[in-house]
Design an enzyme around this catalytic site. Structure first.
Site, PDB file in Angstrom:
ATOM      1  N   ARG A 131      -5.397  -9.206   2.118  1.00  9.28           N
ATOM      2  CA  ARG A 131      -5.498 -10.563   2.687  1.00  9.28           C
ATOM      3  C   ARG A 131      -6.281 -10.538   4.004  1.00  9.28           C
ATOM      4  O   ARG A 131      -7.103 -11.410   4.258  1.00  9.28           O
ATOM      5  CB  ARG A 131      -4.104 -11.157   2.921  1.00  9.28           C
ATOM      6  CG  ARG A 131      -3.396 -11.512   1.640  1.00  9.28           C
ATOM      7  CD  ARG A 131      -1.999 -12.021   1.897  1.00  9.28           C
ATOM      8  NE  ARG A 131      -1.983 -13.296   2.585  1.00  9.28           N
ATOM      9  CZ  ARG A 131      -0.983 -13.722   3.347  1.00  9.28           C
ATOM     10  NH1 ARG A 131       0.064 -12.963   3.547  1.00  9.28           N
ATOM     11  NH2 ARG A 131      -1.036 -14.893   3.898  1.00  9.28           N
ATOM     12  N   ARG A 134       7.576 -10.992   8.334  1.00 16.49           N
ATOM     13  CA  ARG A 134       7.774 -12.418   8.045  1.00 16.49           C
ATOM     14  C   ARG A 134       8.770 -12.651   6.907  1.00 16.49           C
ATOM     15  O   ARG A 134       8.713 -12.012   5.867  1.00 16.49           O
ATOM     16  CB  ARG A 134       6.428 -13.046   7.684  1.00 16.49           C
ATOM     17  CG  ARG A 134       6.523 -14.547   7.511  1.00 16.49           C
ATOM     18  CD  ARG A 134       5.258 -15.236   7.889  1.00 16.49           C
ATOM     19  NE  ARG A 134       4.203 -15.067   6.903  1.00 16.49           N
ATOM     20  CZ  ARG A 134       3.025 -15.678   7.000  1.00 16.49           C
ATOM     21  NH1 ARG A 134       2.763 -16.455   8.028  1.00 16.49           N
ATOM     22  NH2 ARG A 134       2.103 -15.475   6.086  1.00 16.49           N
ATOM     23  N   ARG A 175       7.654 -13.630   0.949  1.00 18.24           N
ATOM     24  CA  ARG A 175       6.694 -14.231   0.017  1.00 18.24           C
ATOM     25  C   ARG A 175       5.949 -13.118  -0.713  1.00 18.24           C
ATOM     26  O   ARG A 175       5.662 -12.079  -0.131  1.00 18.24           O
ATOM     27  CB  ARG A 175       5.678 -15.092   0.772  1.00 18.24           C
ATOM     28  CG  ARG A 175       6.256 -16.385   1.223  1.00 18.24           C
ATOM     29  CD  ARG A 175       5.276 -17.257   1.967  1.00 18.24           C
ATOM     30  NE  ARG A 175       3.947 -16.704   2.175  1.00 18.24           N
ATOM     31  CZ  ARG A 175       3.042 -17.284   2.960  1.00 18.24           C
ATOM     32  NH1 ARG A 175       3.325 -18.383   3.602  1.00 18.24           N
ATOM     33  NH2 ARG A 175       1.860 -16.753   3.113  1.00 18.24           N
ATOM     34  N   LYS A 181      -0.520 -20.060  12.092  1.00 22.48           N
ATOM     35  CA  LYS A 181      -1.069 -21.355  11.637  1.00 22.48           C
ATOM     36  C   LYS A 181       0.023 -22.252  11.065  1.00 22.48           C
ATOM     37  O   LYS A 181       0.056 -23.444  11.342  1.00 22.48           O
ATOM     38  CB  LYS A 181      -2.130 -21.155  10.546  1.00 22.48           C
ATOM     39  CG  LYS A 181      -3.446 -20.607  11.016  1.00 22.48           C
ATOM     40  CD  LYS A 181      -4.540 -20.820   9.991  1.00 22.48           C
ATOM     41  CE  LYS A 181      -4.220 -20.248   8.613  1.00 22.48           C
ATOM     42  NZ  LYS A 181      -4.154 -18.782   8.567  1.00 22.48           N
ATOM     43  N   ARG A 183     -11.651 -21.908   3.722  1.00 19.49           N
ATOM     44  CA  ARG A 183     -11.578 -20.446   3.809  1.00 19.49           C
ATOM     45  C   ARG A 183     -12.934 -19.807   3.527  1.00 19.49           C
ATOM     46  O   ARG A 183     -13.090 -18.608   3.704  1.00 19.49           O
ATOM     47  CB  ARG A 183     -10.601 -19.900   2.754  1.00 19.49           C
ATOM     48  CG  ARG A 183      -9.142 -20.080   3.064  1.00 19.49           C
ATOM     49  CD  ARG A 183      -8.583 -18.942   3.902  1.00 19.49           C
ATOM     50  NE  ARG A 183      -7.460 -18.228   3.322  1.00 19.49           N
ATOM     51  CZ  ARG A 183      -6.236 -18.698   3.174  1.00 19.49           C
ATOM     52  NH1 ARG A 183      -5.957 -19.928   3.499  1.00 19.49           N
ATOM     53  NH2 ARG A 183      -5.285 -17.932   2.689  1.00 19.49           N
TER      54      ARG A 183
HETATM   55  P1  AMP Z   1      -1.902 -18.817   2.653  1.00 15.93           P
HETATM   56  O1  AMP Z   1      -0.459 -19.183   2.551  1.00 15.93           O
HETATM   57  O2  AMP Z   1      -2.719 -19.872   3.348  1.00 15.93           O
HETATM   58  O3  AMP Z   1      -2.118 -17.453   3.246  1.00 15.93           O
HETATM   59  O4  AMP Z   1      -2.457 -18.742   1.153  1.00 15.93           O
HETATM   60  C1  AMP Z   1      -1.872 -17.910   0.181  1.00 15.93           C
HETATM   61  C2  AMP Z   1      -2.880 -17.611  -0.911  1.00 15.93           C
HETATM   62  O5  AMP Z   1      -3.307 -18.836  -1.533  1.00 15.93           O
HETATM   63  C3  AMP Z   1      -4.167 -16.964  -0.438  1.00 15.93           C
HETATM   64  O6  AMP Z   1      -4.025 -15.561  -0.306  1.00 15.93           O
HETATM   65  C4  AMP Z   1      -5.135 -17.362  -1.544  1.00 15.93           C
HETATM   66  O7  AMP Z   1      -4.927 -16.594  -2.723  1.00 15.93           O
HETATM   67  C5  AMP Z   1      -4.708 -18.784  -1.851  1.00 15.93           C
HETATM   68  N1  AMP Z   1      -5.424 -19.782  -1.009  1.00 15.93           N
HETATM   69  C6  AMP Z   1      -4.884 -20.585  -0.044  1.00 15.93           C
HETATM   70  N2  AMP Z   1      -5.820 -21.377   0.514  1.00 15.93           N
HETATM   71  C7  AMP Z   1      -6.987 -21.079  -0.111  1.00 15.93           C
HETATM   72  C8  AMP Z   1      -8.326 -21.546   0.027  1.00 15.93           C
HETATM   73  N3  AMP Z   1      -8.675 -22.480   0.941  1.00 15.93           N
HETATM   74  N4  AMP Z   1      -9.274 -21.017  -0.796  1.00 15.93           N
HETATM   75  C9  AMP Z   1      -8.955 -20.075  -1.711  1.00 15.93           C
HETATM   76  N5  AMP Z   1      -7.725 -19.580  -1.880  1.00 15.93           N
HETATM   77  C10 AMP Z   1      -6.730 -20.069  -1.098  1.00 15.93           C
END
Ligand code: AMP
Length: 239
Positions: free
Chosen positions: A187, A143, A176, A22, A97
């Site tokens: 996750r 990653r 990360r 993504k 999400r």
């Molecule tokens: P990502 O980089 O999109 O995988 O997001 C990293 C972390 O940020 C996720 O594991 C969640 O803890 C938080 N997060 C990101 N986007 C959302 C969302 N739309 N709703 C809730 N938590 C989010």
């Protein structure tokens, strides 16, 4: 094809499990159509790093690989989409999400986005990148990110020229916090548990477009661009 500067694109939502590409695809879409890439994960990480009030509230959930509360995230997204650079369109990466976030987004767009920028309603095009579950784990554990330019690598699939060093600026690549192996299982499980209803939400509304994410990246990008081009043509025509 030439880059876009003036054509109205509309809201684009990119769905897919962690590791589906993504982030990479969003960056390519943002560059091609000149629309902002709104990544909720990136905004949250920035807030954690800067120790803002939001960052302090979100930090523990993020470190555990759990979702941050809908209220916090929706307020944050509203702030971002109210910036003038979002008026031609934007790409949402990592949001919605949950089904509640998807419902909130439709209501927000109806109340604020449609009225200000356009005379007709335009719900987002929702593109879901589908990837084989077993391949995701490999993508995630490999990653690495450049802390200086945000370029994304994968030590197995797309390694940098020199071990753990960014090709562009020579920075040492980092893992990360939420790409650590123990967090990855949670996750992926959280994605299945919470985001499946989002996919169903959009499927029921006939707005979901699926793209096979197991193809080479340029092929995935090509299909996504085709979908957005035909959607943007509808936006321009007011259909
Ligand atoms: P990502 O980089 O999109 O995988 O997001 C990293 C972390 O940020 C996720 O594991 C969640 O803890 C938080 N997060 C990101 N986007 C959302 C969302 N739309 N709703 C809730 N938590 C989010």
């Amino acid at each position: 094809m030439a880059e876009e500067t003036s054509r109205k694109i509309g809201p684009v939502v990119l769905l897919g499990p962690p590791g589906a590409g993504k982030g990479t695809q969003s960056q390519l879409i943002a560059r091609r159509y000149r629309i902002p890439h709104v990544s909720t994960g990136d905004i949250l990480r920035e807030n954690v790093q800067n120790q803002t009030v939001l960052g302090r509230q979100a930090k523990a959930n993020m470190a555990r690989g759990e979702l941050v509360s809908d209220t916090l995230v929706c307020d944050m997204v509203a702030d971002r989409l109210r910036q003038p650079d979002s008026l031609r369109g934007f790409i949402l990466d990592g949001f919605p999400r949950t089904a509640a976030q998807a419902g909130w987004l439709d209501a927000f767009l109806e109340q604020e986005f449609f009225d200000k920028s356009d005379s007709h309603k335009r719900y987002p095009i929702v593109i879901c990148i589908r990837v084989d579950y077993n391949k995701l784990s490999l993508r995630l554990t490999g990653r690495r990110t450049c802390p200086a330019c945000d370029r994304i690598y994968n030590v197995y699939l797309k390694p940098p020229l020199a071990d753990e060093i960014c090709d562009v600026d020579g920075s040492k690549l980092v893992i990360r916090d939420d790409d650590r192996t123990e967090v990855i299982q949670e996750r992926l499980a959280a994605y299945e548990r919470q985001t499946t209803p989002v996919v169903e939400y959009y499927q029921q509304k006939g707005r979901l477009v699926s793209v096979d994410g197991d193809q080479p990246t340029p092929e995935v990008t090509k299909q996504i661009f085709q979908e957005i081009d035909s959607y943007a043509a509808d936006v321009a025509g007011g259909r």
